[in-house]
Write an enzyme that holds these catalytic residues in place. Structure first.
Site, PDB file in Angstrom:
ATOM      1  N   HIS A  51       0.835  -1.195   0.000  1.00 42.09           N
ATOM      2  CA  HIS A  51       0.000   0.000   0.000  1.00 42.09           C
ATOM      3  C   HIS A  51       0.875   1.253   0.000  1.00 42.09           C
ATOM      4  O   HIS A  51       2.031   1.226   0.420  1.00 42.09           O
ATOM      5  CB  HIS A  51      -0.903   0.005   1.231  1.00 42.09           C
ATOM      6  CG  HIS A  51      -2.009  -0.984   1.175  1.00 42.09           C
ATOM      7  ND1 HIS A  51      -2.983  -1.043   2.137  1.00 42.09           N
ATOM      8  CD2 HIS A  51      -2.318  -1.962   0.281  1.00 42.09           C
ATOM      9  CE1 HIS A  51      -3.840  -2.007   1.849  1.00 42.09           C
ATOM     10  NE2 HIS A  51      -3.452  -2.585   0.726  1.00 42.09           N
ATOM     11  N   GLU A  53       0.726   3.943   1.861  1.00 45.44           N
ATOM     12  CA  GLU A  53       1.134   4.394   3.187  1.00 45.44           C
ATOM     13  C   GLU A  53       2.335   3.602   3.701  1.00 45.44           C
ATOM     14  O   GLU A  53       3.233   4.168   4.327  1.00 45.44           O
ATOM     15  CB  GLU A  53      -0.022   4.267   4.190  1.00 45.44           C
ATOM     16  CG  GLU A  53      -1.242   5.083   3.839  1.00 45.44           C
ATOM     17  CD  GLU A  53      -2.278   4.332   3.011  1.00 45.44           C
ATOM     18  OE1 GLU A  53      -3.465   4.664   3.137  1.00 45.44           O
ATOM     19  OE2 GLU A  53      -1.917   3.419   2.235  1.00 45.44           O
ATOM     20  N   CYS A  76      -6.712   2.053   5.248  1.00 44.89           N
ATOM     21  CA  CYS A  76      -7.464   0.868   5.678  1.00 44.89           C
ATOM     22  C   CYS A  76      -7.462   0.741   7.194  1.00 44.89           C
ATOM     23  O   CYS A  76      -6.500   1.105   7.867  1.00 44.89           O
ATOM     24  CB  CYS A  76      -6.916  -0.393   5.017  1.00 44.89           C
ATOM     25  SG  CYS A  76      -5.193  -0.793   5.371  1.00 44.89           S
ATOM     26  N   CYS A  86      -3.073   0.145   7.495  1.00 44.70           N
ATOM     27  CA  CYS A  86      -2.359   1.407   7.257  1.00 44.70           C
ATOM     28  C   CYS A  86      -2.693   2.447   8.312  1.00 44.70           C
ATOM     29  O   CYS A  86      -1.828   3.226   8.705  1.00 44.70           O
ATOM     30  CB  CYS A  86      -2.661   1.923   5.853  1.00 44.70           C
ATOM     31  SG  CYS A  86      -1.892   0.884   4.580  1.00 44.70           S
TER      32      CYS A  86
END
Length: 145
Positions: A51, A53, A76, A86
């Site tokens: 992801h 992040e 998330c 995240c």
């Protein structure tokens, strides 16, 4: 134009780099700023992992503590693979503020990412350049329970 808008535009540009290549995951961009300087950035990679992040936090390292994270879509609140979400990673890294363009209607976020951040004492701001970022997610079908 404000600094928040400038940094969110940067995050949106990062998200566009993998638009259409992230599988079932949305293309997200994240920029981490400390003292006015970008210390980390990332975009959801091909296939949906890692992801945005995660990449930005890895790049920022200790500089993330007290920094501001700009994210195109709500981080998330839960992960399908059981690893730290995240939102938890951002809170654990010690970011002081998270600026989010769009809420995520996925069952893995849907307010849970924002809730987790706020519960950890992180200031959250929603809707910065939302219309601009929303265009990234026109074809995104968030998973439902």
């Amino acid at each position: 134009m404000t600094a928040d808008q400038d940094h969110m535009r940067h995050a949106i540009a990062l998200a566009r780099t993998n638009l259409g290549n992230t599988g079932v995951n949305p293309a997200v961009g994240c920029v981490i700023v400390a003292g006015g300087a970008v210390v980390g950035e990332g975009a959801t990679q091909a296939g949906g992992r890692p992801h945005a992040e995660e990449q930005a936090l890895d790049q920022a390292g200790a500089a993330a503590r007290g920094a501001i994270a700009y994210v195109t879509l709500e981080p998330c609140g839960e992960r399908t693979n059981g690893t730290a979400s995240c939102s938890l990673r951002l809170a654990d890294a010690g970011v002081s503020r998270v600026v989010i363009a769009c809420e995520d209607l996925s069952t893995y976020a849907a307010g849970r990412g924002v809730e987790r951040l706020r519960a950890a004492g992180v200031t959250v701001e929603l809707g910065v350049l939302e219309a601009e970022a929303r265009a990234l997610y026109a074809d995104y079908e968030p998973p439902k329970a």
